[in-house]
Scaffold this motif. Structure first.
Motif, PDB file in Angstrom:
ATOM      1  N   ALA A  47     -10.008 -16.787  43.862  1.00  0.00           N
ATOM      2  CA  ALA A  47      -8.876 -16.862  42.926  1.00  0.00           C
ATOM      3  C   ALA A  47      -9.158 -17.883  41.830  1.00  0.00           C
ATOM      4  CB  ALA A  47      -7.599 -17.228  43.673  1.00  0.00           C
ATOM      5  N   HIS A  48      -8.876 -17.493  40.596  1.00  0.00           N
ATOM      6  CA  HIS A  48      -9.055 -18.384  39.447  1.00  0.00           C
ATOM      7  C   HIS A  48      -7.724 -18.554  38.729  1.00  0.00           C
ATOM      8  CE1 HIS A  48     -13.510 -18.390  39.429  1.00  0.00           C
ATOM      9  NE2 HIS A  48     -13.332 -17.219  40.028  1.00  0.00           N
ATOM     10  N   ALA A  49      -7.586 -19.691  38.065  1.00  0.00           N
ATOM     11  CA  ALA A  49      -6.338 -19.965  37.349  1.00  0.00           C
ATOM     12  C   ALA A  49      -6.349 -19.310  35.968  1.00  0.00           C
ATOM     13  CB  ALA A  49      -6.172 -21.476  37.198  1.00  0.00           C
ATOM     14  N   TRP A  50      -5.222 -18.673  35.669  1.00  0.00           N
ATOM     15  CA  TRP A  50      -4.927 -18.258  34.279  1.00  0.00           C
ATOM     16  C   TRP A  50      -3.477 -18.711  34.064  1.00  0.00           C
ATOM     17  CZ3 TRP A  50      -4.719 -12.559  32.084  1.00  0.00           C
ATOM     18  CH2 TRP A  50      -4.663 -12.623  30.684  1.00  0.00           C
ATOM     19  N   PRO A  51      -3.306 -20.016  33.723  1.00  0.00           N
ATOM     20  CA  PRO A  51      -1.972 -20.632  33.795  1.00  0.00           C
ATOM     21  C   PRO A  51      -0.964 -20.072  32.796  1.00  0.00           C
ATOM     22  CG  PRO A  51      -3.719 -22.285  33.447  1.00  0.00           C
ATOM     23  CD  PRO A  51      -4.353 -20.945  33.336  1.00  0.00           C
ATOM     24  N   GLU A  52      -1.423 -19.740  31.599  1.00  0.00           N
ATOM     25  CA  GLU A  52      -0.467 -19.270  30.587  1.00  0.00           C
ATOM     26  C   GLU A  52      -1.015 -18.000  29.931  1.00  0.00           C
ATOM     27  OE1 GLU A  52       2.058 -22.748  28.740  1.00  0.00           O
ATOM     28  OE2 GLU A  52      -0.066 -23.042  28.306  1.00  0.00           O
ATOM     29  N   PRO A  53      -0.892 -16.883  30.645  1.00  0.00           N
ATOM     30  CA  PRO A  53      -1.556 -15.667  30.163  1.00  0.00           C
ATOM     31  C   PRO A  53      -1.121 -15.228  28.769  1.00  0.00           C
ATOM     32  CG  PRO A  53      -0.737 -15.384  32.400  1.00  0.00           C
ATOM     33  CD  PRO A  53      -0.192 -16.682  31.910  1.00  0.00           C
ATOM     34  N   GLN A  54       0.122 -15.616  28.353  1.00  0.00           N
ATOM     35  CA  GLN A  54       0.529 -15.138  27.028  1.00  0.00           C
ATOM     36  C   GLN A  54       0.020 -16.038  25.908  1.00  0.00           C
ATOM     37  OE1 GLN A  54       2.282 -16.018  29.728  1.00  0.00           O
ATOM     38  NE2 GLN A  54       4.437 -15.680  29.380  1.00  0.00           N
ATOM     39  N   LEU A  55      -0.475 -17.231  26.281  1.00  0.00           N
ATOM     40  CA  LEU A  55      -0.864 -18.191  25.247  1.00  0.00           C
ATOM     41  C   LEU A  55      -2.360 -18.472  25.177  1.00  0.00           C
ATOM     42  CD1 LEU A  55       1.946 -20.894  25.727  1.00  0.00           C
ATOM     43  CD2 LEU A  55       1.821 -19.066  24.012  1.00  0.00           C
ATOM     44  N   THR A  56      -3.035 -18.314  26.317  1.00  0.00           N
ATOM     45  CA  THR A  56      -4.439 -18.739  26.360  1.00  0.00           C
ATOM     46  C   THR A  56      -5.329 -17.615  26.913  1.00  0.00           C
ATOM     47  OG1 THR A  56      -4.100 -19.620  28.578  1.00  0.00           O
ATOM     48  CG2 THR A  56      -3.869 -21.182  26.763  1.00  0.00           C
ATOM     49  N   PRO A  57      -6.614 -17.606  26.571  1.00  0.00           N
ATOM     50  CA  PRO A  57      -7.493 -16.554  27.076  1.00  0.00           C
ATOM     51  C   PRO A  57      -7.742 -16.702  28.576  1.00  0.00           C
ATOM     52  CG  PRO A  57      -8.586 -17.865  25.358  1.00  0.00           C
ATOM     53  CD  PRO A  57      -7.299 -18.552  25.684  1.00  0.00           C
ATOM     54  N   HIS A  71      -5.245  -4.689  35.571  1.00  0.00           N
ATOM     55  CA  HIS A  71      -4.341  -5.645  34.916  1.00  0.00           C
ATOM     56  C   HIS A  71      -2.893  -5.285  35.253  1.00  0.00           C
ATOM     57  CE1 HIS A  71      -2.623  -8.206  31.918  1.00  0.00           C
ATOM     58  NE2 HIS A  71      -2.447  -7.286  30.999  1.00  0.00           N
ATOM     59  N   LEU A  72      -2.298  -6.089  36.156  1.00  0.00           N
ATOM     60  CA  LEU A  72      -0.970  -5.738  36.677  1.00  0.00           C
ATOM     61  C   LEU A  72       0.111  -6.764  36.348  1.00  0.00           C
ATOM     62  CD1 LEU A  72      -2.078  -4.665  40.289  1.00  0.00           C
ATOM     63  CD2 LEU A  72      -1.343  -3.141  38.456  1.00  0.00           C
ATOM     64  N   LEU A  73      -0.249  -7.907  35.811  1.00  0.00           N
ATOM     65  CA  LEU A  73       0.762  -8.977  35.729  1.00  0.00           C
ATOM     66  C   LEU A  73       1.900  -8.613  34.785  1.00  0.00           C
ATOM     67  CD1 LEU A  73       0.829 -10.862  32.930  1.00  0.00           C
ATOM     68  CD2 LEU A  73      -1.270 -11.732  33.854  1.00  0.00           C
ATOM     69  N   GLY A  74       3.069  -9.163  35.055  1.00  0.00           N
ATOM     70  CA  GLY A  74       4.221  -8.969  34.177  1.00  0.00           C
ATOM     71  C   GLY A  74       5.474  -9.578  34.774  1.00  0.00           C
ATOM     72  N   ILE A  94       2.637  -7.973  26.625  1.00  0.00           N
ATOM     73  CA  ILE A  94       1.935  -7.665  25.372  1.00  0.00           C
ATOM     74  C   ILE A  94       0.952  -8.780  25.010  1.00  0.00           C
ATOM     75  CG2 ILE A  94       2.357  -7.370  22.880  1.00  0.00           C
ATOM     76  CD1 ILE A  94       5.014  -5.881  24.198  1.00  0.00           C
ATOM     77  N   LEU A  95       1.412 -10.032  25.093  1.00  0.00           N
ATOM     78  CA  LEU A  95       0.531 -11.129  24.685  1.00  0.00           C
ATOM     79  C   LEU A  95      -0.598 -11.346  25.693  1.00  0.00           C
ATOM     80  CD1 LEU A  95       3.122 -13.648  23.163  1.00  0.00           C
ATOM     81  CD2 LEU A  95       1.878 -11.772  22.063  1.00  0.00           C
ATOM     82  N   SER A  96      -0.309 -11.161  26.997  1.00  0.00           N
ATOM     83  CA  SER A  96      -1.392 -11.337  27.994  1.00  0.00           C
ATOM     84  C   SER A  96      -2.449 -10.246  27.803  1.00  0.00           C
ATOM     85  CB  SER A  96      -0.847 -11.293  29.424  1.00  0.00           C
ATOM     86  OG  SER A  96      -0.485  -9.975  29.788  1.00  0.00           O
ATOM     87  N   THR A  97      -1.996  -9.034  27.496  1.00  0.00           N
ATOM     88  CA  THR A  97      -2.962  -7.940  27.309  1.00  0.00           C
ATOM     89  C   THR A  97      -3.810  -8.207  26.057  1.00  0.00           C
ATOM     90  OG1 THR A  97      -1.373  -6.473  28.359  1.00  0.00           O
ATOM     91  CG2 THR A  97      -3.191  -5.414  27.206  1.00  0.00           C
ATOM     92  N   ARG A  98      -3.161  -8.755  25.022  1.00  0.00           N
ATOM     93  CA  ARG A  98      -3.915  -9.103  23.798  1.00  0.00           C
ATOM     94  C   ARG A  98      -4.994 -10.136  24.116  1.00  0.00           C
ATOM     95  NH1 ARG A  98      -0.003 -10.619  19.076  1.00  0.00           N
ATOM     96  NH2 ARG A  98       0.644  -8.492  19.531  1.00  0.00           N
ATOM     97  N   GLN A  99      -4.608 -11.152  24.920  1.00  0.00           N
ATOM     98  CA  GLN A  99      -5.587 -12.195  25.284  1.00  0.00           C
ATOM     99  C   GLN A  99      -6.740 -11.593  26.087  1.00  0.00           C
ATOM    100  OE1 GLN A  99      -5.607 -15.348  24.423  1.00  0.00           O
ATOM    101  NE2 GLN A  99      -3.532 -15.785  23.745  1.00  0.00           N
ATOM    102  N   LEU A 100      -6.382 -10.707  27.014  1.00  0.00           N
ATOM    103  CA  LEU A 100      -7.389 -10.099  27.889  1.00  0.00           C
ATOM    104  C   LEU A 100      -8.369  -9.242  27.083  1.00  0.00           C
ATOM    105  CD1 LEU A 100      -7.687 -10.192  30.978  1.00  0.00           C
ATOM    106  CD2 LEU A 100      -6.369  -8.080  31.096  1.00  0.00           C
ATOM    107  N   GLU A 153      -1.890  -2.484  22.912  1.00  0.00           N
ATOM    108  CA  GLU A 153      -2.759  -3.658  23.091  1.00  0.00           C
ATOM    109  C   GLU A 153      -3.937  -3.311  24.009  1.00  0.00           C
ATOM    110  OE1 GLU A 153      -2.551  -6.482  21.502  1.00  0.00           O
ATOM    111  OE2 GLU A 153      -0.553  -6.238  20.623  1.00  0.00           O
ATOM    112  N   ALA A 154      -3.650  -2.607  25.112  1.00  0.00           N
ATOM    113  CA  ALA A 154      -4.716  -2.282  26.071  1.00  0.00           C
ATOM    114  C   ALA A 154      -5.747  -1.364  25.426  1.00  0.00           C
ATOM    115  CB  ALA A 154      -4.122  -1.621  27.308  1.00  0.00           C
ATOM    116  N   ARG A 155      -5.262  -0.389  24.663  1.00  0.00           N
ATOM    117  CA  ARG A 155      -6.185   0.616  24.118  1.00  0.00           C
ATOM    118  C   ARG A 155      -7.050   0.057  22.988  1.00  0.00           C
ATOM    119  NH1 ARG A 155      -3.690   6.580  24.632  1.00  0.00           N
ATOM    120  NH2 ARG A 155      -5.891   7.023  24.261  1.00  0.00           N
TER     121      ARG A 155
END
Ligand SMILES: NC(=O)c1ccc[n+]([C@@H]2O[C@H](COP(=O)([O-])OP(=O)(O)OC[C@H]3O[C@@H](n4cnc5c(N)ncnc54)[C@H](OP(=O)(O)O)[C@@H]3O)[C@@H](O)[C@H]2O)c1
Length: 305
Positions: A47-57, A71-74, A94-100, A153-155
């Motif tokens: 397990a790895h940390a992704w603390p703020e998926p909507q703000l950071t990569p 990609h399931l988070l929400g 939307i923002l987490s998918t953009r980061q991803l 965003e995903a596409r």
């Protein structure tokens, strides 16, 4: 295969992680709280940390070392839609998918070979009893707007990797979700059809969601939108009757739309309207449903609850 999963600690994520691990895949989870993820998912899962998926990569090394990304988070949708909750529902997806996707593009030829990005039948909006295959257009209500932007965003990753948007319906699970909210009323014999009961419920058993997501990882022909719904959708009234029979309780008390709207506000549209989505793409891909019919599916879920 090494599979990176976001939202791995959620109801669907936990099942996907267990199924991948059971067939011998290496599973890597991204979570806002990796300690909790390790405790929930077991020591075999990295397990790895992704603390703020909507703000950071997301962290780049686990992404680049994976063969597939699910990609399931929400933010949970089933809550009162205050302006702040609506913002979280939108931004977390939307923002987490953009980061991803930015991280996938940055990875270039080291990017995983497939992104299975969760989506929802909410794409179609309220659509009466029209049969909805994946070619049907997006609706225009709040959720349809969120889902359409989430898929867009995903596409954007399609130039880098194979992308599948799994438009999942209402998941029937022993461990939470829609059924957990309905069960207390039905067990007391005070459940029944909601808002007239003619609206369709695009239900699907959790086992089939897990298997369909993994099928989309494995099958190189899977791409674009894929409805993840049972082949035999039912109306809300048919679902109520089947649940009543499975529980051996009457399920005849109608629940007026007004009562649901008072209880849940705008979010009530999820239950007072619906979609008759059908899994056309999954059928083309030869996916075999374990639970195609509502009553045996409910009996199976209740047997495990
Ligand atoms: N359940 C259904 O009936 C259904 C139907 C259609 C579509 N879907 C979609 O499928 C996905 C997974 O569903 P689920 O039922 O497994 O969801 P869930 O149990 O609510 O889990 C989602 C996971 O997302 C992360 N998360 C929650 N809120 C977040 C936020 N504000 N920002 C960032 N991450 C957040 C959490 O992981 P961490 O705490 O570990 O970070 C959580 O475990 C969701 O996108 C959901 O909308 C579900």
């Amino acid at each position: 295969m090494r599979v990176l999963v976001t939202g791995a600690t959620g109801m669907i994520g936990r099942g996907v992680v267990a199924a991948l691990a059971a067939r011998g895949d290496e599973v890597v989870a991204l979570s806002r709280d990796p300690e909790r993820a390790r405790a929930l998912l077991g020591a075999g899962v990295e397990a790895h940390a992704w603390p703020e998926p909507q703000l950071t990569p997301p962290p780049q090394p686990p992404l680049e070392r994976s063969d597939a990304l699910v990609h399931l988070l929400g933010e949970p949708v089933a809550q009162r839609w205050s302006p702040e909750a609506k913002r979280r529902i939108r931004d977390s997806r939307i923002l987490s998918t953009r980061q991803l996707v930015a991280a996938l593009r940055a990875a270039g030829d080291r990017a995983p070979g497939v992104l299975v990005s969760q989506s929802a039948t909410g794409w179609y909006g309220p659509a009466g009893d029209e049969q909805l295959e994946e070619t049907a257009p997006a609706g225009s209500d709040f959720l349809a707007g969120v889902v359409a932007d989430w898929e867009r965003e995903a596409r954007a990753a399609e130039s880098t990797t194979r992308v599948v948007c799994t438009r999942t319906g209402v998941v029937l699970s022993p461990g939470g979700g829609a059924l957990a909210k309905m069960l207390p009323f039905f067990r007391l014999g005070i459940g029944g059809p909601v808002a007239g009961g003619r609206q369709y419920v695009p239900w699907i058993h959790l086992d089939d969601v897990i298997a369909a997501l993994i099928h989309c990882v494995d099958d190189a022909r899977a791409d674009g939108p894929v409805n993840v719904t049972a082949p035999n959708p039912v109306t809300n009234a048919q679902l109520s009757r089947a649940l009543g029979r499975a529980l051996g309780r009457p399920a005849v008390l109608p629940v007026p739309a007004l009562a649901i709207r008072l209880l849940y506000g705008e979010m009530a549209t999820i239950v007072t309207t619906g979609q008759r989505a059908v899994p056309a793409r999954l059928r083309e891909l030869g996916f075999a449903f374990r639970h195609p019919d509502i009553e045996p599916a409910l009996r199976d879920v209740l047997g495990r609850a």
